[in-house]
Design an enzyme around this catalytic site. Structure first.
Site, short mmCIF file in Angstrom:
data_model
loop_
_atom_site.label_atom_id
_atom_site.label_comp_id
_atom_site.label_asym_id
_atom_site.label_seq_id
_atom_site.Cartn_x
_atom_site.Cartn_y
_atom_site.Cartn_z
N SER A 48 0.83 -1.20 0.00
CA SER A 48 0.00 0.00 0.00
C SER A 48 0.87 1.25 0.00
O SER A 48 2.00 1.24 0.52
CB SER A 48 -0.85 -0.03 1.27
OG SER A 48 -1.44 1.21 1.48
N TYR B 53 -2.07 -0.83 10.99
CA TYR B 53 -2.32 -1.44 9.67
C TYR B 53 -1.14 -1.15 8.74
O TYR B 53 -0.58 -2.04 8.11
CB TYR B 53 -3.63 -0.89 9.06
CG TYR B 53 -3.73 -1.17 7.58
CD1 TYR B 53 -3.99 -2.46 7.12
CD2 TYR B 53 -3.53 -0.16 6.63
CE1 TYR B 53 -4.06 -2.73 5.76
CE2 TYR B 53 -3.61 -0.42 5.27
CZ TYR B 53 -3.87 -1.71 4.83
OH TYR B 53 -3.93 -1.97 3.49
N LYS C 158 2.04 -3.63 6.80
CA LYS C 158 2.50 -3.65 5.39
C LYS C 158 4.03 -3.45 5.34
O LYS C 158 4.72 -4.10 4.56
CB LYS C 158 1.80 -2.55 4.58
CG LYS C 158 0.30 -2.76 4.42
CD LYS C 158 -0.01 -3.98 3.58
CE LYS C 158 -1.49 -4.25 3.44
NZ LYS C 158 -1.82 -5.59 2.96
P1 NAD Z 1 -11.04 -7.05 1.31
O1 NAD Z 1 -11.28 -7.03 2.78
O2 NAD Z 1 -12.19 -6.81 0.40
O3 NAD Z 1 -10.35 -8.43 0.89
C1 NAD Z 1 -9.52 -9.15 1.77
C2 NAD Z 1 -10.01 -10.58 1.78
O4 NAD Z 1 -9.18 -11.34 2.64
C3 NAD Z 1 -11.44 -10.71 2.32
O5 NAD Z 1 -12.20 -11.44 1.38
C4 NAD Z 1 -11.28 -11.48 3.63
O6 NAD Z 1 -12.39 -12.33 3.88
C5 NAD Z 1 -10.00 -12.22 3.41
N1 NAD Z 1 -9.22 -12.53 4.62
C6 NAD Z 1 -8.89 -11.67 5.64
N2 NAD Z 1 -8.16 -12.32 6.55
C7 NAD Z 1 -7.98 -13.60 6.09
C8 NAD Z 1 -7.33 -14.73 6.60
N3 NAD Z 1 -6.69 -14.70 7.77
N4 NAD Z 1 -7.34 -15.87 5.89
C9 NAD Z 1 -8.01 -15.92 4.69
N5 NAD Z 1 -8.67 -14.88 4.17
C10 NAD Z 1 -8.65 -13.73 4.87
O7 NAD Z 1 -9.87 -6.01 1.02
P2 NAD Z 1 -9.32 -5.47 -0.36
O8 NAD Z 1 -9.68 -4.04 -0.46
O9 NAD Z 1 -9.67 -6.39 -1.46
O10 NAD Z 1 -7.77 -5.54 -0.06
C11 NAD Z 1 -6.96 -6.63 -0.46
C12 NAD Z 1 -5.54 -6.39 0.01
O11 NAD Z 1 -5.09 -5.15 -0.53
C13 NAD Z 1 -5.40 -6.26 1.53
O12 NAD Z 1 -4.20 -6.87 1.91
C14 NAD Z 1 -5.32 -4.76 1.74
O13 NAD Z 1 -4.61 -4.44 2.91
C15 NAD Z 1 -4.58 -4.32 0.50
N6 NAD Z 1 -4.83 -2.91 0.16
C16 NAD Z 1 -6.12 -2.47 -0.01
C17 NAD Z 1 -6.36 -1.14 -0.30
C18 NAD Z 1 -7.77 -0.63 -0.44
O14 NAD Z 1 -7.97 0.59 -0.37
N7 NAD Z 1 -8.77 -1.47 -0.66
C19 NAD Z 1 -5.29 -0.23 -0.45
C20 NAD Z 1 -3.98 -0.73 -0.30
C21 NAD Z 1 -3.77 -2.07 0.00
#
Ligand code: NAD
Ligand code: UDP
Length: 359
Positions: A144, A169, A173
């Site tokens: 991120s 959080y 990362k």
């Molecule tokens: P999201 O919450 O929609 O998707 C994450 C998925 O991981 C969910 O489906 C959840 O059920 C699953 N999950 C969580 N913990 C788990 C575990 N221990 N075992 C198995 N599954 C698990 O989030 P997203 O927006 O799709 O983000 C995906 C990744 O991208 C994350 O790592 C997030 O930190 C990173 N990210 C997201 C953003 C954003 O703004 N959405 C920005 C930067 C980075």
């Protein structure tokens, strides 16, 4: 000539076999994972989705099937379950992993640091141990822009220092990126690409998958969408006294479909290179909160009532990236603009509201 034709055909078959990959998507049922599954399927790959459904709905896998005509395999499981992971990596003949799974709510992480370190950092270590034990050493990781902390220079290039996140959080990362870099230093067979996402928004143009957070949304776009549809009364604009053109925060918003494509485009790089690398995925330009509100009003034809509120703790004034490394290494570039992002968000929100009302 026949021999030459045979040779060309053989090379083509080898090329197809090599480029079609079986890829495990941890967190593959979530917002970014589900769009990446669509992108991989459209490119002919075989994504296998692994998710504990802590922040996703079981229906997502069928929705991916409706979009692409191919329903991927879904395995319900937690990344902290090393034994199940090993079994899946082996039985599904996985060649690379894209690691999305994790908790992602900045505010929640302040009150629950242990849950965040356990899920995100310990979970990643379990995943890496399982991958090492079965000899799968290619990983694309969801990092991120939060790893840059408060930017010293804009646009942000990958050379900017990291390590100054303002919340647990963000620190998960940074720790994971460092663990991955140490792993690559310890074993030259690993290939790790850390994709540093800027602000992913939007939804699939079909309206079948998108972002539907539980409870009151923390992020700007899902909040605006709910105000537009009448599910929330007004938007709080956090801060209008920043040193930005209109005083509100500025971010590099990127369409989730573009972001998903970035993973598909990074895959050949991960296959043909070893070592650790971090790459920005953003559009390379910033939009202010008020500019996004205006774009959403135009896309939806609805007015978004605003309240100006104090700055939100931990927020920075502005960030946007220099995305040229992704172009150079993967041939990737964002295609969609803010109008597309708002239109697709609004389409998803409208269908969701209709679904809620008919339930
Ligand atoms: P999201 O919450 O929609 O998707 C994450 C998925 O991981 C969910 O489906 C959840 O059920 C699953 N999950 C969580 N913990 C788990 C575990 N221990 N075992 C198995 N599954 C698990 O989030 P997203 O927006 O799709 O983000 C995906 C990744 O991208 C994350 O790592 C997030 O930190 C990173 N990210 C997201 C953003 C954003 O703004 N959405 C920005 C930067 C980075
Ligand atoms: N923001 C806002 N009201 C909201 C949510 C967000 O004004 O209800 C602002 C926030 O202060 C920041 C920008 O929108 O300037 C983007 O915030 P978001 O939480 O979407 O992403 P972040 O960049 O903080 O991860």
């Amino acid at each position: 000539r026949a021999a030459l034709r045979c040779d060309a055909l053989g090379r083509w078959v080898v090329h197809v076999i090599r480029t079609i990959m079986r890829v495990l998507l941890t967190g593959g049922m979530g917002f970014i994972g589900s769009h990446t599954a669509v992108s991989l399927l459209e490119a002919g790959h075989e994504p296998i989705l692994y998710d504990n459904l802590s922040n996703a709905d079981r229906s997502v896998v069928d929705r991916i099937g409706r979009i692409t005509g191919h329903t991927p395999t879904f395995i319900e499981g937690d990344i902290r379950d090393g034994a199940l992971l090993k079994q899946v990596l082996r039985n599904e003949h996985i060649e690379a992993v894209i690691h999305f799974a994790g908790l992602k709510a900045v505010g929640e992480s302040v009150g629950k640091p242990l849950e965040y370190f356990d899920n995100n950092v310990s979970g990643t270590i379990k995943l890496l141990e399982a991958m090492r034990s079965v000899g799968v050493k290619r990983l694309i990781f969801s990092s991120s822009s939060t790893v840059y902390g408060t930017p010293q220079h804009l646009p942000l290039t990958e050379a900017e220092p990291t390590g100054e996140a303002t919340n647990p959080y963000g620190r998960t990362k940074i720790h994971i990126e460092e663990i991955l870099a140490d792993l690559c230093r310890s074993d030259s067979e690993w290939s790790v690409v850390c994709l540093r996402y800027f602000n992913p928004i939007g939804a699939h143009p079909s309206g079948l998958i998108g972002e539907d957070p539980n409870g009151i949304p923390n992020n700007l776009l899902p909040y605006i969408a709910r105000v537009a549809s009448g599910r929330l009364p007004y938007l709080n604009v956090f801060g209008n006294d920043y040193d930005t053109p209109d005083g509100t925060g500025v971010r590099d918003f990127i369409h989730v479909v573009d972001l998903a494509q970035g993973h598909t485009d990074a895959l050949p790089y991960a296959v043909s290179h070893t070592g650790w690398i971090a790459v920005n995925l953003g559009c390379g330009r910033g939009y202010s909160v008020l500019e996004v509100v205006k774009a959403f009003e135009d896309a939806s034809g609805r007015r978004i009532p605003l309240h100006f509120a104090p700055r939100r703790a931990g927020d920075i004034a502005a960030n946007w990236c220099d995305p040229t490394l992704a172009l150079k290494l993967f041939g990737w570039k964002a295609k969609f603009g803010i109008e597309d992002m708002c239109r697709d968000s609004w389409h998803f929100e409208s269908l969701l509201k209709t679904e809620c009302e008919t339930r």
